[in-house]
Design a protein around this motif. Structure first.
Motif, PDB file in Angstrom:
ATOM      1  N   PRO A 283       0.819  -1.213   0.000  1.00  0.00           N
ATOM      2  CA  PRO A 283       0.000   0.000   0.000  1.00  0.00           C
ATOM      3  C   PRO A 283       0.855   1.266   0.000  1.00  0.00           C
ATOM      4  CG  PRO A 283      -0.711  -1.525   1.736  1.00  0.00           C
ATOM      5  CD  PRO A 283       0.606  -2.025   1.222  1.00  0.00           C
ATOM      6  N   LYS A 284       0.397   2.263  -0.715  1.00  0.00           N
ATOM      7  CA  LYS A 284       1.063   3.564  -0.673  1.00  0.00           C
ATOM      8  C   LYS A 284       0.909   4.143   0.739  1.00  0.00           C
ATOM      9  CE  LYS A 284       2.064   7.495  -3.506  1.00  0.00           C
ATOM     10  NZ  LYS A 284       2.188   7.901  -4.902  1.00  0.00           N
ATOM     11  N   GLY A 285       1.988   4.702   1.261  1.00  0.00           N
ATOM     12  CA  GLY A 285       1.923   5.271   2.609  1.00  0.00           C
ATOM     13  C   GLY A 285       1.643   4.229   3.683  1.00  0.00           C
ATOM     14  N   TRP A 286       2.137   3.049   3.421  1.00  0.00           N
ATOM     15  CA  TRP A 286       1.920   1.903   4.324  1.00  0.00           C
ATOM     16  C   TRP A 286       2.351   2.236   5.750  1.00  0.00           C
ATOM     17  CZ3 TRP A 286       4.782  -3.428   3.485  1.00  0.00           C
ATOM     18  CH2 TRP A 286       4.011  -4.464   4.015  1.00  0.00           C
ATOM     19  N   THR A 287       1.565   1.794   6.724  1.00  0.00           N
ATOM     20  CA  THR A 287       1.752   2.015   8.178  1.00  0.00           C
ATOM     21  C   THR A 287       1.455   3.458   8.590  1.00  0.00           C
ATOM     22  OG1 THR A 287       4.104   2.667   8.259  1.00  0.00           O
ATOM     23  CG2 THR A 287       3.629   0.280   8.235  1.00  0.00           C
ATOM     24  N   GLY A 288       1.094   4.310   7.632  1.00  0.00           N
ATOM     25  CA  GLY A 288       0.721   5.678   7.975  1.00  0.00           C
ATOM     26  C   GLY A 288      -0.732   5.741   8.407  1.00  0.00           C
ATOM     27  N   PRO A 289      -1.266   6.949   8.525  1.00  0.00           N
ATOM     28  CA  PRO A 289      -2.670   7.095   8.926  1.00  0.00           C
ATOM     29  C   PRO A 289      -3.598   6.384   7.951  1.00  0.00           C
ATOM     30  CG  PRO A 289      -1.620   9.248   8.575  1.00  0.00           C
ATOM     31  CD  PRO A 289      -0.595   8.225   8.287  1.00  0.00           C
ATOM     32  N   LYS A 290      -4.579   5.688   8.500  1.00  0.00           N
ATOM     33  CA  LYS A 290      -5.487   4.902   7.653  1.00  0.00           C
ATOM     34  C   LYS A 290      -6.443   5.799   6.879  1.00  0.00           C
ATOM     35  CE  LYS A 290      -4.117   0.837   9.186  1.00  0.00           C
ATOM     36  NZ  LYS A 290      -3.031   0.249   8.427  1.00  0.00           N
ATOM     37  N   SER A 291      -6.976   6.805   7.546  1.00  0.00           N
ATOM     38  CA  SER A 291      -7.991   7.635   6.881  1.00  0.00           C
ATOM     39  C   SER A 291      -8.137   8.949   7.627  1.00  0.00           C
ATOM     40  CB  SER A 291      -9.333   6.892   6.851  1.00  0.00           C
ATOM     41  OG  SER A 291      -9.798   6.714   8.176  1.00  0.00           O
ATOM     42  N   TRP A 292      -8.834   9.843   7.002  1.00  0.00           N
ATOM     43  CA  TRP A 292      -9.194  11.111   7.653  1.00  0.00           C
ATOM     44  C   TRP A 292     -10.522  11.549   7.057  1.00  0.00           C
ATOM     45  CZ3 TRP A 292      -7.874  13.314  11.929  1.00  0.00           C
ATOM     46  CH2 TRP A 292      -8.301  14.629  12.189  1.00  0.00           C
ATOM     47  N   ASN A 293     -11.422  11.930   7.921  1.00  0.00           N
ATOM     48  CA  ASN A 293     -12.749  12.345   7.444  1.00  0.00           C
ATOM     49  C   ASN A 293     -13.394  11.274   6.573  1.00  0.00           C
ATOM     50  OD1 ASN A 293     -13.488  14.733   8.571  1.00  0.00           O
ATOM     51  ND2 ASN A 293     -12.716  16.023   6.897  1.00  0.00           N
ATOM     52  N   ASN A 294     -13.194  10.040   6.985  1.00  0.00           N
ATOM     53  CA  ASN A 294     -13.773   8.901   6.259  1.00  0.00           C
ATOM     54  C   ASN A 294     -13.222   8.722   4.839  1.00  0.00           C
ATOM     55  OD1 ASN A 294     -15.467   8.110   8.402  1.00  0.00           O
ATOM     56  ND2 ASN A 294     -16.896   9.756   7.848  1.00  0.00           N
TER      57      ASN A 294
END
Lengths: 625, 625
Positions: A283-294
Motif C-alpha cells: 500500500p502507498k503510505g503503508w503504516t501511515g494514517p489509515k484515513s481522515w474524514n472517512n
C-alpha cells in the motif's frame, strides 16, 4: 538455503519501524524528536514537505537488502528511482552511521536526530529527494525515468556489483524507463555485474492511478518475460507476511543471479535471457494514517505527499499524527540517548559493505586514469592552411582505437552511440573491439559480440543514462551523436550538470571523469538529410550553465579535434561538448599550431585575413553557432 | 470473409512492383526514368541519397491497406514511423494522383515521373523522409520515436478513424516509442478510433541488428500481450506467400477492431484489453540486389541506405542496378506515356479515401473553432496594484472548466498533463470532466473514468506526442507542465515547430490550432522541491526559433493569464509558451488594464516606479528570465 527465523523477522520489522519513524519525523518534526512529551503545535515544522507515500516501501526494500548483504557479503548498490524518497534513504544512511561520518554534526543521538529532522527539505538543508547529498546514491529522484539505465551503466564492467534498482510505478510510465528494460540485451553476465529491478507498485502517482499497478500478475509476468526477465511477486498488506515473502524472494533472486553468473563465467553459457526481477505490491503510505474524514489515506493517492496536511493548526490531526508516530514505539527502538538499540544496529552491514558507504557509489574513489596515447602521433600533416581535405572524425577514430587497446586490461572505457559509430566515421575502433550485443548473432552481422565495448542502441536516452551510470561509478566514456538528435537528452544533461555542480560542493564526493559528447553531422552539413536533421539547439541548452561544469569546444579541423579530445578525456567533473564535422573539410592547422590554438582557446589566424588590428570577435572554430 | 483471389494477389504484387520501381528510381535516376534505353552513367544522380532498406516493407503495407480500404470503405491514416521512408510513401501519393493534384508540375506521365525522381532529396526538392510535404502524413520520419503517440493522438475523439502505424524496429528501441505502447490504457473504443500498430522487423538499424528482430515470436507475443495487444505475425521472404498472409491478416485485424468497437458502442463493453497488432518480418531491402562482392545486401544492414554505392563510376554496378530495376518489368506496369496501367490504377481508393488525401491528415480542413466563454467574466477584482493575492492558475481553471462545458458536444478539446492537473491548481476542470483511464477503476480513485478529457500519464513525451497528433488532426488542446520538466520534450517541440514552419510554406496544408503550453511550478518558486525541480531552460530552446512559429508569454498575474490564454487558444499554427505561477502572488492589473497590457505586449507600469523617462527594458511580466 535456510529459512529466515521468526526472531530475525521480528528484528527486521523493528528496524523497519525505526526507519519509518525517522522518515515521518523528517517530514513533520522540528522539536521533540523522540516524542518524550505529547506533541504540541510548536513541535511541527511551519511548512510540511517531502513525500511519505513512497517511503515505507523504499525502507522495506532497504532493510531486507541489508539482511541479504549480511548473509552473502555482496556488494549491492541501491538505486532509488522514486521521487522525493529522501526521508527514507537518508534515514538509513543515518542509522548505518555513514551520515554521521560524513556530516559529523548530525550525531547518532537525540540532538543529531533533531538536526536530521530539521535539515530535511529546508532552505540550506537537504533536498526532499535522493540526491548527490545522499551517501550511496548515484541517481537523483527529481526528474524521473533514469534509475534503471543508471543501474545498468553502473554494473557494466563491474562483475561483482549488483545494482538493486527500485522503480516507482510512476517512473515506469516514462519513455526513458520503458526503453531501459531492453538493457539486458547488452548485459554480459561474464564480464558485467547484475541489475535486480524491483518494480514497486504502490498504486498511485500524484493523483492518478498508475498503469502498471492496475495490471494483473499474469499480464505483468508476460510483459516482463517478453523483455527478458523472470518476475517474482511479493505482495501484501500485512507486514509479517510480506517480510517473509520478501526475505525468501531475495534469497531466491540472489541465487538466480549467481547461477547465471556462474554459468557464464565457469561454463561459458553467456546467453541466458532470464534475469530475475521483483514486483512488490504494497500500500502507498503503508503504516501511515489509515484515513481522515472517512476518506482513505493509506493505500490511496492521499498519502502521496504529506498526510494530515494542516496538522499544526488542527488539534485532532495533531493527535492523529502523534498516534501514528507512537505506533512505531520509538521508546522501544532507541535508547535513552536517542541512539538505535545495539541489537538493531547489528542488522546493518559494516564498513563499505553498507549501501550508504559503497565505493561504487562514489566513483571518484575508484577512478583509474585513462591511459592515453600521444595524440600528436595521429596528427595530419598540413603544410599550408587550406590546402588539403580530411575527415576530422575518421582521423579521431584511430586515436580512439588506440585508447581501447591501451585500456583493454583496465576495462574502463566504452563508447555509447545510437548506432552511428560508422556513420560518424569512427569505424577504426572496430579494428580492436566490437559492438556489444547479447541477443542472437547471425552471419549477416558484422563487428558484433557479447564482449564488444561499443554500445549501440537506437535510444539517445539509453546512451546518455548508461554513460552517466558508467561515469558515476568511476569509469570513462564518450558519446558520439548527431548534433540534431542530442537535444533528445537536453533535460538529462541538465540534471547531470546539476549533479556535478552539487558534488563540487560536497568534499567527500570525489571527482569523476567528464561526460564527453562528440557531436558530428552538424547542422551546417545536413542538406542531404533535410530539415529534420538540422538542430543546433544543444549548445543553447548547455551554454547557459556555469563554466565550472560545462565546456564547449568547436575544433575546426582534425588536429584541433585530437588536441581537444585528449584534453576532454583527461578532464574531471565537466560536461564537455565537442562539435566537429565528419565530412571532408579543408584542414587549417598543423599539429603544433593546433596545440597552441587549443591551449589559448582562441587565436587570430593572420593568414586568413588582411586586417591585423584587434578582431571584434574570434571564435575558436570555423563553425559559428 | 472471402479469401482473396490469386488474380487479386497478382495485381497487388504488380502494384507493389511499380511502387518499388518508383522508390528505387527516386534514389538513383536523373534521366531515363522508364529505362527505355540501357542505363548510362549520365542517367545516375551525382549524389545518391534516401534509404532503400525500409521502402519495400512500407510499400507492401501501403498497397495492402489500399485493398482493405477498397473493400471496407474505412478511413485509414497511414502513420509512417521509419526514417527516410519518403521514396516509398511519396511514390504512393504519386500513383494515387494526389501528388499531381497538389503539385501539378509532377504529372502522371514520363515527364512527371522524371520530375518526381529529380526532386527527391535534392536541394530545393523534397526531403528523403516523410514530412509535411508528403500528402497524407502527420508524422515526420527524421527524429524517431513519435509515430505511435501521434497515431493515438490522431484517433482520440475520432471514432471512425483507424491509424495504421508502421513502426520500424529501430524506432521501437527509443524511449518515447516504448512508452507509447501503454497508450491503449487511455483509448476508449466507444468514443475514440483505433490504432493498428504494425511493427516492421527488417532486422537492422544503420549497422547494428535491432533488439526486437532477434526476439522469437513467442517472446514478442508475450511482451505485447502484456502491453494489451494480440499479436498477428506475417513473416516471409517469398512475396506471393507474404501477400496472402498480409491480406488475410488485415482482414482479421480489421474485423477485430470493428468487433471491439461494436462491443463498446452497442453493448457497452468498453474494457477489452486486447487490441490487434501486426508484426511483419520481411528482409531489409527486399527485392533489391541480393549481394555484391559475395557480401549479402538484401536482408542485411548493407541495404539500409543506398545499395551499390558508387554505381555511377562502376560499370558492373551499373549493370547490377539496371538488372535490379528491370526485374520489376516497368514496361509491363506503365503505358507508353509513363502512366500506370489502368487496371493497376483501379487498385487505389479514390477521392478522400486515398490515404494521401485523407482529410484527417490535413487537420486544418476539419478544424472547428473552439467555443470560448468571455474570459473577462473570470477576472479578479484588483482595486489597487499589489494589494491582494491570488493563485493565477487556480483562477484559470474556472475558465478552462467552462471551455470543457461549452465544447462538450464538439468533443474537440483535451488537456494533456503528466499527472499534475491538481498540482498545477487547475482542479476546477474536474467539476465537469474526469481523468481518462481504461484500466480497472477502484473505490480509492477520484475523478477517473473512460470518458474523461484530462489525459494524465507520467510521461511528458506521451503528453506532447498525443497532443501533437490531436492538433494535427484538427482539434484543440493544452499541455500544463512543470517548467523544469518540460525540457524533457525539447527536441519534440523543435520538430513540431519545424513542421509548422514548413506547413506555412505549403498552401494546401491548412492552419491547425496552436500547441499551447502552460508552464507552472517555475524555477523561482521551487525552493521546496529543490534544485532538481529548477530548470528555466525551455525558454532557451524556443526563443531561438522564428516568431512566425513561436510565441512566449509571461503573464504576471491572474488577469493577464486569462487574457493570454484566451488569445493562445484562438491562435493558429503557433507554439505558444505561457509561463505563469501557481503560488499565491500579488495581483497587479485589473481586467481592463490586463487586456490593454496584453494587447500592447509590454507596458510601463508608472505606479511601480518613480522614473518616468524611457525605460531601457521592460518585459511583459514580473518573471525576468
Amino acid at each position: 538455503m535456510q529459512e529466515i527465523s521468526e526472531a530475525e523477522i521480528d528484528k527486521i520489522h523493528q528496524y523497519w519501524q525505526a526507519i519509518n519513524y525517522l522518515s515521518a519525523g523528517q517530514i513533520y518534526l522540528q522539536a521533540n524528536p523522540l516524542l518524550r512529551t505529547r506533541l504540541t503545535p510548536d513541535d511541527i515544522k511551519p511548512r510540511l514537505l517531502g513525500h511519505w507515500g513512497t517511503s515505507p516501501g523504499l525502507n522495506l526494500i532497504y532493510v531486507h537488502l541489508n539482511r541479504l548483504i549480511k548473509d552473502t557479503n555482496a556488494d549491492i548498490l541501491y538505486v532509488c528511482g522514486p521521487g522525493h524518497g529522501a526521508p527514507a534513504i537518508v534515514a538509513h544512511t543515518y542509522l548505518e552511521g555513514t551520515y554521521t561520518e560524513l556530516f559529523p554534526e548530525v550525531t547518532m543521538d537525540e540532538k543529531g536526530m533533531l538536526k536530521l529532522f530539521r535539515q530535511f527539505s529546508t532552505p540550506g538543508g537537504i533536498p526532499s529527494h535522493v540526491s548527490a547529498h545522499t551517501p550511496g546514491s548515484i541517481n537523483e529522484g527529481g526528474e524521473l525515468g533514469y534509475s534503471l539505465m543508471h543501474a545498468f551503466g553502473a554494473v557494466f564492467d563491474n562483475p561483482n556489483l549488483i545494482a538493486a534498482c527500485v522503480i516507482g510505478d510512476g517512473e515506469a510510465e516514462t519513455g526513458p524507463l520503458a526503453a531501459s528494460w531492453n538493457s539486458v540485451a547488452f548485459l554480459n553476465p561474464a564480464r558485467d555485474g547484475a541489475v535486480l529491478p524491483i518494480l514497486h507498485l504502490n498504486g498511485y502517482k500524484i493523483s492518478s492511478p498508475t498503469i502498471f499497478s492496475r495490471m494483473d500478475d499474469t499480464t505483468l509476468s508476460e510483459l516482463f518475460k517478453g523483455y527478458g526477465y523472470e518476475v517474482f511477486f511479493v505482495e501484501g498488506e500485512h507486514p509479517h507476511n510480506v517480510h517473509h515473502q520478501l526475505s525468501s524472494t531475495l534469497d531466491i533472486v540472489y541465487d538466480r543471479i549467481r547461477k547465471i553468473q556462474y554459468n557464464a563465467r565457469a561454463e561459458g553459457m553467456i546467453h541466458q535471457r532470464k534475469w530475475p526481477m521483483i514486483i512488490l505490491r504494497t500500500p502507498k503510505g503503508w503504516t501511515g494514517p489509515k484515513s481522515w474524514n472517512n476518506l482513505p489515506i493509506e493505500g490511496s493517492f492521499r498519502s502521496h505527499q504529506v498526510p494530515l496536511a494542516g496538522v499544526k493548526e488542527n488539534p485532532e490531526k495533531l493527535q492523529a499524527l502523534e498516534a501514528w508516530m507512537r505506533s512505531y514505539e520509538p521508546e522501544k527502538l532507541f535508547d535513552e540517548h536517542g541512539t538505535l538499540n545495539a541489537d538493531l544496529r547489528s542488522l546493518s552491514p559494516v564498513g563499505d559493505k553498507r549501501m550508504s558507504a559503497l565505493t561504487y557509489a562514489n566513483g571518484g574513489i575508484l577512478l583509474k586514469e585513462l591511459i592515453l596515447p600521444d595524440f600528436k602521433h595521429y596528427g595530419i600533416k598540413v603544410a599550408h592552411p587550406g590546402t588539403i581535405e580530411a575527415e576530422s572524425t575518421r582521423n579521431l577514430g584511430k586515436f580512439l582505437r588506440e585508447i581501447f587497446t591501451m585500456n583493454a586490461a583496465n576495462k574502463n572505457f566504452r563508447l555509447f552511440c545510437p548506432d552511428e559509430t560508422n556513420s560518424n566515421r569512427l569505424e577504426a575502433v572496430f579494428q580492436v573491439t566490437d559492438r556489444c550485443f547479447m541477443e542472437k548473432i547471425i552471419n549477416t552481422d558484422e563487428k558484433l559480440s557479447p564482449d564488444g565495448r561499443v554500445m549501440e542502441v537506437l535510444s539517445e536516452h539509453l546512451c546518455e543514462g548508461w554513460l552517466e551510470g558508467y561515469l558515476l561509478t568511476g569509469r570513462h566514456g564518450l558519446f558520439p551523436c548527431y548534433e540534431a538528435f542530442v537535444t533528445i537528452i537536453d533535460s538529462m544533461v541538465s540534471q547531470h550538470a546539476k549533479w556535478l555542480k552539487t558534488t563540487q560542493e560536497i568534499p567527500w564526493r570525489k571527482p569523476i571523469a567528464s561526460l564527453n559528447y562528440l557531436l558530428t553531422s552538424h547542422v551546417w552539413r545536413q542538406d542531404n538529410n533535410g530539415y529534420s536533421h538540422q538542430g543546433p539547439g544543444f549548445i543553447d541548452t548547455v551554454v547557459n550553465k556555469k563554466s565550472s561544469v560545462i565546456r564547449i569546444y568547436l575544433p575546426p579541423d582534425a588536429n584541433t579535434l585530437l588536441s581537444v579530445m585528449d584534453h576532454c578525456l583527461r578532464s574531471k567533473n565537466y560536461v564537455n561538448v565537442v562539435i566537429a564535422g565528419k565530412q571532408p573539410e579543408l584542414q587549417w592547422l598543423g599539429m603544433e599550431e593546433a596545440v597552441a590554438h587549443c591551449e589559448s582557446g582562441a587565436s587570430v589566424w593572420e593568414w586568413a585575413g588582411n586586417d591585423l588590428g584587434d578582431p571584434e570577435v574570434i571564435l575558436a572554430c570555423a563553425q559559428c553557432h
